[in-house]
Design an enzyme around this catalytic site. Sequence first.
Site, PDB file in Angstrom:
ATOM      1  N   SER A  23       0.858  -1.186   0.000  1.00  0.00           N
ATOM      2  CA  SER A  23       0.000   0.000   0.000  1.00  0.00           C
ATOM      3  C   SER A  23       0.892   1.233   0.000  1.00  0.00           C
ATOM      4  CB  SER A  23      -0.909  -0.006   1.227  1.00  0.00           C
ATOM      5  OG  SER A  23      -0.154   0.072   2.403  1.00  0.00           O
ATOM      6  N   LYS A  47      -3.789   2.458  -1.616  1.00  0.00           N
ATOM      7  CA  LYS A  47      -3.125   3.503  -0.833  1.00  0.00           C
ATOM      8  C   LYS A  47      -3.970   3.673   0.430  1.00  0.00           C
ATOM      9  CE  LYS A  47      -2.143   8.409  -1.658  1.00  0.00           C
ATOM     10  NZ  LYS A  47      -0.769   8.319  -1.266  1.00  0.00           N
ATOM     11  N   ASN A  71      10.737   9.681   2.950  1.00  0.00           N
ATOM     12  CA  ASN A  71       9.496  10.292   2.474  1.00  0.00           C
ATOM     13  C   ASN A  71       8.726  10.862   3.655  1.00  0.00           C
ATOM     14  OD1 ASN A  71       6.921   8.843   3.192  1.00  0.00           O
ATOM     15  ND2 ASN A  71       8.067   7.098   2.394  1.00  0.00           N
ATOM     16  N   ILE A  73       5.154  11.983   3.154  1.00  0.00           N
ATOM     17  CA  ILE A  73       3.941  12.242   2.378  1.00  0.00           C
ATOM     18  C   ILE A  73       2.799  12.734   3.261  1.00  0.00           C
ATOM     19  CG2 ILE A  73       2.263  11.244   0.752  1.00  0.00           C
ATOM     20  CD1 ILE A  73       5.191  11.371  -0.298  1.00  0.00           C
ATOM     21  N   GLY A  74       2.588  12.078   4.395  1.00  0.00           N
ATOM     22  CA  GLY A  74       1.548  12.529   5.316  1.00  0.00           C
ATOM     23  C   GLY A  74       0.159  12.005   4.994  1.00  0.00           C
ATOM     24  N   LEU A  75       0.069  10.826   4.430  1.00  0.00           N
ATOM     25  CA  LEU A  75      -1.209  10.175   4.100  1.00  0.00           C
ATOM     26  C   LEU A  75      -2.104  11.001   3.173  1.00  0.00           C
ATOM     27  CD1 LEU A  75      -2.273   8.354   7.403  1.00  0.00           C
ATOM     28  CD2 LEU A  75      -1.139   7.413   5.402  1.00  0.00           C
ATOM     29  N   ASN A 129      -3.422   0.704   8.804  1.00  0.00           N
ATOM     30  CA  ASN A 129      -2.183   1.476   8.853  1.00  0.00           C
ATOM     31  C   ASN A 129      -2.137   2.150  10.225  1.00  0.00           C
ATOM     32  OD1 ASN A 129      -0.071   3.258   8.648  1.00  0.00           O
ATOM     33  ND2 ASN A 129      -0.574   3.923   6.584  1.00  0.00           N
ATOM     34  N   CYS A 132       1.862   4.959  10.514  1.00  0.00           N
ATOM     35  CA  CYS A 132       2.348   6.056   9.677  1.00  0.00           C
ATOM     36  C   CYS A 132       3.054   7.082  10.560  1.00  0.00           C
ATOM     37  CB  CYS A 132       1.218   6.723   8.912  1.00  0.00           C
ATOM     38  SG  CYS A 132       1.837   7.993   7.791  1.00  0.00           S
TER      39      CYS A 132
END
Length: 161
Positions: A23, A47, A71, A73-75, A129, A132
């Site tokens: 994912s 994702k 990375n 990204i921050g979801l 998840n 994160c």
Amino acid sequence: MECEKLKIKIGNLSLDTPVLPASGTFGYGDELVDVMDYRFIGAIITKTLTWNESKGNPPPRIWELENGLINNIGLQNIGVKRFYKEKLKKLIRMKKPLIVSIGGKSIDEISKCVKFLASVKEVSAFELNLSCPNIHGLKPISEDPELTFNAITKIRRLTSK
């Protein structure tokens, strides 16, 4: 692909092959359809989705290093409601089990997402998840064994997927 030796079963989920996309690296599951042959994967893993749409962290979000990358990204995602409206039909046509990755800022937000999608028969399973690490000011649920246990216990009561 017709190779019986590769078929596996995880709980009630039957997969043609144990090869699964991670994912977050596979988009929502439909973006790579013109680039790769989906017959070679066992399922589509989306994702991570949250209850509300999220723009993620501001750029720059990826830093290349000599031996890898970082990375942040921050979801970033379109949220479960938009995913349901815009992506689900396309994914169903691919005739692969669909594992939806769910995340959020709290156990309650994750639960809300699972409740929303639990009755969708085409959703075969959920990936939670809980780890994160790149949402500013948020300690990942997975860093606390008790919170992790509580999250999994609560989600398990919501669905058999």
